[in-house]
Write an enzyme that holds these catalytic residues in place. Structure first.
Site, PDB file in Angstrom:
ATOM      1  CG  HIS A  41      -1.866   1.103   1.331  1.00  0.00           C
ATOM      2  ND1 HIS A  41      -1.916   1.964   2.400  1.00  0.00           N
ATOM      3  CD2 HIS A  41      -2.837   1.499   0.476  1.00  0.00           C
ATOM      4  CE1 HIS A  41      -2.892   2.831   2.221  1.00  0.00           C
ATOM      5  NE2 HIS A  41      -3.455   2.583   1.059  1.00  0.00           N
ATOM      6  CD  GLU A  68      -2.778   2.214  -3.226  1.00  0.00           C
ATOM      7  OE1 GLU A  68      -3.780   2.943  -3.324  1.00  0.00           O
ATOM      8  OE2 GLU A  68      -1.809   2.484  -2.481  1.00  0.00           O
ATOM      9  CG  ASP A  70      -2.950   7.061  -3.541  1.00  0.00           C
ATOM     10  OD1 ASP A  70      -4.118   6.670  -3.441  1.00  0.00           O
ATOM     11  OD2 ASP A  70      -2.030   6.686  -2.787  1.00  0.00           O
ATOM     12  CG  HIS A  83      -3.337   9.026   0.244  1.00  0.00           C
ATOM     13  ND1 HIS A  83      -3.936   9.745   1.260  1.00  0.00           N
ATOM     14  CD2 HIS A  83      -4.194   8.010  -0.055  1.00  0.00           C
ATOM     15  CE1 HIS A  83      -5.104   9.198   1.563  1.00  0.00           C
ATOM     16  NE2 HIS A  83      -5.282   8.142   0.782  1.00  0.00           N
ATOM     17  CD  GLU A 151      -7.222   5.857  -4.496  1.00  0.00           C
ATOM     18  OE1 GLU A 151      -8.038   6.724  -4.120  1.00  0.00           O
ATOM     19  OE2 GLU A 151      -6.548   5.155  -3.717  1.00  0.00           O
TER      20      GLU A 151
END
Length: 291
Positions: A41, A68, A70, A83, A151
């Site tokens: 993450h 992962e 953003d 993020h 994301e």
């Protein structure tokens, strides 16, 4: 895992029953857990500053294939990996630009953001780490032979960002068959954004972040291959409901749970039958679910 009384009677031979709580045998649990994908993450963010190249590299050092991140957009149109929609928590922006509160990502140019320290808050050894551009981030993931769960962050703030991200992915070579089939998933909390990505590139695997009502899952399955909720909201019944449907590519709808950072929670969530677990400490989760 809770089951109906009728099915519990047929499971006694393979399980230990305590009231209505049915525990799978070690062999059953091991089979399910070994299929659980572990995703780092924001990179391995328990050990390195989140969404930085250092976090990508730490995940690689730990042997974690999936990372992962953003993606947002700067004032001058550059795509960057961060993020929060504000720079305040993970950089020294308040010291560098004290008069520009609330320090939103969208209010700073890429050159201004490049001056910020995005690592010192995590530890002195990370001082000087930068917020990476999507270009630099993709290059590092590629260099490490990793896979990317991307994301689209707060797309409502950045009109057209889906097309821009897809253009960047194309330029970087991430939309060829090899990447699209095995190494890329695009997700968002914004259903319209996920739907847009699916419409533009139906071949890309997509995920919706959240937990739609079971009655709405069929509608989401038209444009999302995954339903990815917070692990605190999950039950085995909900995972089963997701798995009963097929996504836009004709394959079983999947679910990834976030953000699990301790062994006990990882074992519990893996027992629900989730397809993957997203974690700041992916090594802890991996050890918990795979022994």
């Amino acid at each position: 895992m809770y089951v109906r009384a009728a099915t519990a009677l047929t499971s006694v031979a393979a399980s230990v029953v305590i009231g209505v709580l049915v525990l799978p045998t070690a062999a059953q649990a091991a089979t399910a857990h070994n299929r659980t994908v572990v995703v780092a993450h924001r990179g391995a963010s328990a050990y390195a500053p989140e969404n930085t190249l250092a976090a990508v590299d730490k995940a690689h050092d730990l042997g974690v294939t999936w990372v992962e991140n953003d993606v947002q957009r700067t004032k001058d149109g550059a795509l960057v990996v961060i993020h929060d929609t504000t720079l305040a928590r993970t950089t020294n922006v308040e010291q560098v630009y004290p008069d520009r509160a609330p320090w939103n990502v969208a209010d700073f140019t890429s050159a201004e953001i490049a001056k910020l320290d995005a690592g010192g808050w995590k530890g002195a050894e990370f001082a000087g780490a930068r917020i990476p551009t999507l270009h630099d981030y993709l290059r590092r993931v590629e260099r490490n032979h990793q896979k990317l769960l991307m994301e689209v962050k707060a797309p409502e703030l950045y009109p057209g960002i889906e097309d821009q991200i897809l253009g960047q992915l194309l330029t970087e070579g991430w939309l060829d068959h090899r990447h699209v089939k095995n190494r890329l998933i695009v997700q968002s909390f914004n259903a319209d954004s996920v739907r847009t990505v699916h419409q533009r590139r139906p071949d890309i695997k997509t995920g919706f972040l959240g937990k739609p009502a079971v009655s709405d899952l069929r509608a989401y399955a038209k444009f999302a291959d995954q339903i990815n909720p917070s692990y605190t909201t999950l039950t085995s019944d909900y995972v089963d409901a997701v798995h009963k449907l097929k996504g836009p590519h004709g394959k079983r709808l999947q679910t990834l749970a976030w953000t699990v950072n301790d062994a006990a929670s990882a074992q519990r969530v893996a027992g629900y039958g989730v397809d993957g677990i997203i974690s700041n400490a992916p090594d802890v989760v991996r050890s918990a679910v795979r022994g």
